[in-house]
Design an enzyme around this catalytic site. Structure first.
Site, PDB file in Angstrom:
ATOM      1  N   GLU A 132      29.208  25.928  12.902  1.00  0.00           N
ATOM      2  CA  GLU A 132      29.335  25.981  14.365  1.00  0.00           C
ATOM      3  C   GLU A 132      28.006  25.607  15.028  1.00  0.00           C
ATOM      4  O   GLU A 132      27.980  24.882  16.032  1.00  0.00           O
ATOM      5  CB  GLU A 132      29.776  27.384  14.799  1.00  0.00           C
ATOM      6  CG  GLU A 132      30.003  27.458  16.300  1.00  0.00           C
ATOM      7  CD  GLU A 132      30.258  28.874  16.790  1.00  0.00           C
ATOM      8  OE1 GLU A 132      30.973  29.628  16.117  1.00  0.00           O
ATOM      9  OE2 GLU A 132      29.732  29.220  17.852  1.00  0.00           O
ATOM     10  N   SER A 229      30.852  34.355   8.917  1.00  0.00           N
ATOM     11  CA  SER A 229      29.796  35.033   9.689  1.00  0.00           C
ATOM     12  C   SER A 229      30.306  36.338  10.299  1.00  0.00           C
ATOM     13  O   SER A 229      29.666  37.384  10.187  1.00  0.00           O
ATOM     14  CB  SER A 229      29.288  34.086  10.778  1.00  0.00           C
ATOM     15  OG  SER A 229      28.392  34.740  11.621  1.00  0.00           O
ATOM     16  N   SER A 273      39.092  35.651  10.099  1.00  0.00           N
ATOM     17  CA  SER A 273      39.767  34.561   9.373  1.00  0.00           C
ATOM     18  C   SER A 273      40.631  35.084   8.230  1.00  0.00           C
ATOM     19  O   SER A 273      40.996  34.333   7.330  1.00  0.00           O
ATOM     20  CB  SER A 273      38.712  33.584   8.838  1.00  0.00           C
ATOM     21  OG  SER A 273      37.657  34.292   8.232  1.00  0.00           O
TER      22      SER A 273
END
Ligand code: SF4
Length: 321
Positions: A132, A229, A273
Site C-alpha cells: 500500500e 499489517s 483479510s
C-alpha cells in the site's frame, strides 16, 4: 465448579473480513466465473495465505510484477492499490485490468495527489516495503517521505517546514500513529492533517474490539497471516492492553497447546483479510481442549459495503446502489 467450567473464550466483534477485502475476493471469484481461468492477480489479492491458496485452486495466478502477465490477459490489481506507473505498464502490455483497490486506499491516493498539487511535502506514516505504501508513494514520488513510526521523525527532511502534510497507511496501530503525528507536530507546528482519518474504519474497529477483549483475557489468539499489517497490529494491541500473551496463527493447527497452560480466558479475533471459517476452526480446536464456552463481545457495529469495481460492474451490467 470444575477447572473446565471456568474456561472460556471471548470472541471479538467486529473481526475478520472488511468491506474492502470482501470486495477484492469477490472480484477475483466473479472474474473467474465470468471470464474463466486463468485470471491473473498482481500481488496477493489480500494478505491471507488461505484466501490466496483457495483462489489459486480455482484458477487464479498470482504474479509479483505486471510484466509476468501474458499480453492481452486479464489482471486484477489487489486491494492494497497500485502506483499510476503500474496502470501505464498494464496499458503498454495491452492487459485488461480490473482494479480491486479498496476505495479507502484510493481515498489516500487522492489526498496525496491533492497535497502534491499544492506542493506540500507529504509525510506518509507507514511501513517500508508494504504494497500500500509503495502504491501511495507512486502517486507523488517527489513529494512523499516515508515515516516508519515515531523513531523516524527526527530524521525527516523537508523543503519548507511550514508546508508539510501527513497521511498514513490504512492499517496502522491507531495509538502509534497518534504518537508519530504528535512528534511530527512538535517538529512542524504547521503540519496539515488529512481531510479525514486514513486509518480505515475496519482497522480502527478491530483494534477497539481487541483492546476491550485483551483487558479480560490472559491469552489472545489472532487469526491472520504474518504479512497482514492489520493482523500483526492486533497482536501488538492485545499485548499493550492487558493480555499476557498474544499470537498470530494462520490455522488452528498452528496453535501450540503449551500456550494454554494456566490460562482460563482466551480472546480470539482475526485480521481484516481472514475468512470466518478459520476462526470457527480455532473455536473448535479450543472447545476440544475445554474452552467450549464462547462469549462474543461486540464493541462497534459494522455495516460497511463497497460496490464491485466498475470494470467488472460494466460487464455484469450492475448499476451501483
Ligand atoms: S483494511 Fe481497510 S483499507 Fe484495507 S481493504 Fe479493508 S477496509 Fe480497505
Amino acid at each position: 465448579m470444575t477447572a473446565n467450567s471456568q474456561r472460556r473464550v471471548l470472541l471479538a466483534k467486529p473481526r475478520g473480513y472488511c468491506a474492502g477485502v470482501d470486495r477484492a475476493v469477490q472480484t477475483v471469484e466473479i472474474a473467474l466465473e465470468k471470464y474463466g481461468a486463468p485470471i491473473y492477480v498482481r500481488k496477493q489479492i489480500v494478505h491471507n495465505v488461505h484466501v490466496v491458496k483457495t483462489l489459486q485452486e480455482r484458477g487464479a495466478i498470482f504474479v509479483d510484477e505486471t510484466e509476468e502477465v501474458p499480453e492481452g490477459a486479464i489482471v486484477v490489481f489487489s486491494a492494497h492499490g497500485v502506483a499510476p506507473a503500474v496502470h501505464e505498464e498494464a496499458d503498454g502490455l495491452n492487459l485488461r485490468t480490473i482494479d480491486a483497490t479498496c476505495p479507502l486506499v484510493t481515498k489516500v491516493h487522492k489526498e496525496a495527489v491533492r497535497f502534491a498539487a499544492q506542493d506540500y511535502d507529504i509525510l506518509l506514516i507507514g511501513h517500508e516495503g508494504h504494497e500500500e505504501v509503495i502504491g501511495t508513494t507512486g502517486e507523488a514520488p517527489d513529494h512523499i517521505h516515508l515515516v516508519d513510526g515515531p523513531d523516524d521523525v527526527a530524521g525527516v527532511q523537508v523543503r519548507d517546514p511550514e508546508k508539510v502534510a501527513w497521511l498514513s497507511q490504512t492499517t496502522l496501530s491507531v495509538d502509534e500513529t497518534i504518537a508519530t503525528v504528535e512528534k511530527l507536530r512538535e517538529r512542524f507546528p504547521q503540519l496539515m492533517d488529512p481531510p479525514s482519518d486514513d486509518i480505515c474504519y475496519a482497522t480502527q474497529n478491530r483494534q477497539t474490539a481487541v483492546k476491550e477483549m485483551a483487558a479480560r483475557a490472559q491469552l489472545v489468539i489472532v487469526v491472520g497471516s504474518t504479512n497482514s499489517s492489520n493482523s500483526v497490529r492486533l497482536v501488538e494491541v492485545a499485548k499493550d492492553h492487558g493480555a499476557d500473551d498474544a499470537y498470530l496463527v494462520d490455522y488452528a493447527e498452528h496453535i501450540d497447546p503449551a500456550w494454554l497452560e494456566g490460562v482460563t480466558t482466551v480472546g480470539v479475533t482475526s485480521g481484516a483479510s481472514v475468512p470466518d471459517e478459520l476462526v470457527q476452526e480455532v473455536l473448535a480446536w479450543l472447545a476440544e481442549r475445554g474452552f467450549g464456552e464462547v462469549e462474543e463481545i461486540e464493541s462497534v457495529p459494522e455495516h460497511m459495503r463497497f460496490a464491485l469495481p466498475k470494470d467488472l460492474r460494466k460487464d455484469l451490467r450492475i448499476t451501483p446502489v
